[in-house]
Design an enzyme around this catalytic site. Structure first.
Site, PDB file in Angstrom:
ATOM      1  CG  LEU A   9      22.802  41.360  44.007  1.00 37.49           C
ATOM      2  CD1 LEU A   9      22.053  42.676  43.864  1.00 37.49           C
ATOM      3  CD2 LEU A   9      22.474  40.456  42.823  1.00 37.49           C
ATOM      4  CG  ASN A  55      36.950  29.569  38.964  1.00 37.47           C
ATOM      5  OD1 ASN A  55      37.639  28.814  38.281  1.00 37.47           O
ATOM      6  ND2 ASN A  55      37.030  30.877  38.870  1.00 37.47           N
ATOM      7  CG  ASP A 108      31.871  39.299  41.624  1.00 40.91           C
ATOM      8  OD1 ASP A 108      31.133  39.492  40.640  1.00 40.91           O
ATOM      9  OD2 ASP A 108      33.048  38.914  41.528  1.00 40.91           O
ATOM     10  CD  GLU A 118      37.126  39.333  37.706  1.00 38.51           C
ATOM     11  OE1 GLU A 118      36.692  38.376  38.378  1.00 38.51           O
ATOM     12  OE2 GLU A 118      38.023  39.208  36.863  1.00 38.51           O
ATOM     13  CG  LEU A 168      40.811  45.976  31.243  1.00 39.97           C
ATOM     14  CD1 LEU A 168      39.815  46.560  30.250  1.00 39.97           C
ATOM     15  CD2 LEU A 168      41.728  47.061  31.776  1.00 39.97           C
ATOM     16  CG  ASP A 169      40.591  38.367  34.207  1.00 45.62           C
ATOM     17  OD1 ASP A 169      39.523  37.926  34.676  1.00 45.62           O
ATOM     18  OD2 ASP A 169      41.707  37.883  34.484  1.00 45.62           O
ATOM     19  CB  ALA A 170      41.591  39.562  37.867  1.00 48.24           C
TER      20      ALA A 170
END
Length: 616
Positions: A311, A405, A309, A284, A246-248
């Site tokens: 790491l 990005n 994220d 996420e 699942l995004d963001a």
């Protein structure tokens, strides 16, 4: 049909030429629902919905949009496909996952689900156990990352449509590979988005960076929640996917008594149990909040795992020296509020040293910012994940966000040398977490992965271009930002597998294959293996990870050789892999022992070595 904004709804049927045949009124039911049973309409027929005598609109729950986001929907028979995966039940637990993230459109020259099938065998031979497919919900045009999807139930026609996705999933299962599908429930793309004409899908109470927030807790939210929860179950039931990413989820706002995500995870897990399959949910999240992976029975959201994220950020800063934007939190790890207020200057070497300290913290626990002050946010941030199993966290050195990005879509292979790439691979694969690779990283792909769209609305195209430029301002990246609408931007992002047969790409791929093979046969290296102990010296740039008494990995993140002590054990440590080996394109200066009993090792710059406990 759920259309509480409409008084009357009609079903418009089309012939094979695309001409309208007739309109059939739907019968109103309770709470904005409408229904009709039309005899004789078979799979392959096209239809649209007409609200209050207005324009013909696609079905919000369309299974196929063969003419794009603005065209009519097509009837699909979900039971017609002949599956061959009856014996497949999925991977037992998150610890079994070695994830390979890919974008269907740029994974192959053809850019389709069917074309991806030809590469499954090589991924399995590499050691991959799951592919994670970036979003496939129908998006505008032929080129998109997938996060502009507007028809959540319709696999993109650009990739081949619904049965082609089924063929890919079926083939993956035949190779022993699970399929993770990336889904987007925090926003809906701007072009072809007709949802608001049907019902209260959106709210102005909250803001997201990607568009209007979805209404999960306001008036009329019940139908919106159902639309999304049924979508998650749909991918599991009709397409046999093994996991959803699942995004963001930090952009999903719900202040009701029971969060929509908890309802979703419970619903998917219950469906999986009824089907006799194992299905996992991965989030996420930018919140560094352990409640994401706590069970719903303990007032958590019930996800099986989440991206971690920190790491990635620590490794990236340590190897590149970059310190702008959110990288500042890792280049200035340990700084105080006072340091931030005074904008204390730090050298690149100091940034790297602090990043090594952050890496030590990230290897110990997934959230570096676990209730401490974060300079880029200018506030105390996050909470401790202590006590949560390591298999709940997915880590990487590259992913679509961290590459795409960037202003120019730079991969790690174009930012650092071979030694640093090998070191990054070893850190991720020997981290004791669930590892994820981004397509092409295993052989050091140098083509960029850039942001691309093919919107047809000129105003929207202008907004996308300007938005990208503004987004990159805080990172101070130089050069012209590639035009997201130019087809050449998309073409530049397609993998070039031909380089795999040449040095140094072949040597890097050999390292990934060998690391994954060792990891597969040594239980202590798995996230559910032995206990992990992390030590290091940030000033001298080395880190040591010990997996019980079975294995020990040491990393030198500095540009100078370093002597790293090995843990005391009964017996001896036997070197089993070095990233500096000639076979991996290194100098071959492996296992140079120091100390009176050989209880320390001299590491070449930017090198990792793995040792196993030898009882003899």
């Amino acid at each position: 049909m759920w259309a509480p904004h409409a008084r009357d709804v009609a079903l418009r049927l089309y012939d094979t030429r695309g001409d309208a045949l007739r309109d059939v009124p739907l019968e109103p039911l309770d709470r904005g629902e409408f229904a009709i049973d039309v005899p004789g309409v078979r799979a392959g027929a096209d239809y649209a919905l007409v609200l209050d005598g207005g324009d013909a609109l696609p079905d919000p729950a369309s299974r196929w949009q063969p003419r794009g986001v603005h065209g009519p929907s097509r009837v699909v028979d979900p039971a017609a496909f002949r599956w061959t995966d009856a014996a497949w039940q999925g991977l037992a637990r998150p610890a079994d996952y070695v994830i390979y993230e890919l974008h269907v459109g740029t994974f192959t020259d053809a850019g389709t689900f069917d074309a991806a099938i030809a590469h499954l065998a090589e991924l399995r031979a590499l050691g991959v156990t799951a592919i994670e497919i970036m979003p496939v919900a129908e998006f505008p045009g032929d080129r998109n990352w997938g996060y502009d999807g507007v028809h959540l139930y319709a696999p993109s026609r650009a990739y081949g449509g619904p049965d082609a996705l089924r063929r890919l999933v079926d083939a993956a299962h035949a190779h022993g590979i699970a399929v993770v599908l990336d889904v987007v429930y925090n926003h809906v793309g701007p072009e072809g988005n007709y949802l608001e004409r049907f019902g209260p899908y959106f709210t102005d109470r909250y803001q997201t960076p990607w568009g209007r927030a979805v209404n999960y807790d306001g008036p009329g939210a019940d139908g919106v929640r159902r639309h999304v929860i049924e979508n998650a179950c749909y991918w599991v039931e009709e397409f046999h996917v093994d996991a959803l990413r699942l995004d963001a989820i930090h952009g999903i706002y719900d202040f009701g008594a029971r969060h929509v995500l908890a309802e979703l995870t419970d619903g998917v897990h219950a469906l999986a149990e009824s089907l006799g399959r194992r299905v996992h949910l991965i989030a996420e999240s930018d919140l560094s909040d352990p409640r994401v992976v706590r069970p719903t029975s303990e007032h958590g959201l019930g996800f099986d795992a989440q991206w971690a994220d920190d790491l990635h950020h620590a490794v990236h800063v340590a190897l590149t020296g970059e310190s702008a934007g959110y990288y500042a939190d890792f280049a200035r790890y340990g700084s105080s509020h006072a340091d931030n207020a005074e904008t204390v200057e730090t050298t690149i070497d100091e940034c790297r040293g602090r990043a090594v300290a952050a890496l030590i913290a990230a290897l110990r626990a997934p959230f570096v910012y676990d209730g401490r002050y974060a300079p880029s946010r200018d506030r105390v941030f996050g909470a401790s994940a202590e006590g949560i199993p390591r298999e709940r966290f997915v880590v990487c050195s590259q992913n679509h966000d961290q590459i795409g990005n960037r202003a120019h879509g730079d991969r790690l292979a174009t930012l650092v040398g071979l030694a640093q790439q090998k070191l990054a691979a070893a850190i991720v694969l020997l981290s004791g977490y669930v590892p994820m690779l981004f397509m092409g990283e295993e052989y050091g792909e140098t083509r960029p992965f850039q942001y691309f769209v093919s919107h047809s609305d000129a105003d929207l195209v202008h907004a996308v271009r300007e938005g990208r430029r503004r987004e990159f301002a805080e990172f101070a990246w130089s050069g012209e930002v590639p035009d997201p609408v130019d087809e050449a931007t998309f073409r530049r992002s397609t993998l070039d597998r031909s380089v795999r047969r040449r040095a140094p790409h072949a040597q890097l791929q050999a390292l990934y294959r060998d690391l994954l093979a060792i990891r597969a046969r040594e239980p202590a290296l798995r996230p559910d293996g032995a206990r992990v102990r992390v030590d290091g010296d940030a000033d001298r740039g080395w880190v040591r990870v010990t997996f019980g008494d079975a294995c020990c990995a040491v990393f030198n993140l500095g540009a100078e050789p370093r002597v790293v002590p090995l843990p005391e054990i009964r017996g001896a440590w036997r070197g089993i892999l070095s990233t500096d080996d000639v076979a991996y394109g290194g100098a071959g200066a492996t296992c140079v022992r120091e100390g009176p009993r050989g209880d320390a090792v001299r590491l070449a710059p930017f090198t990792a070595e793995l040792f196993a406990h030898d009882d003899a």
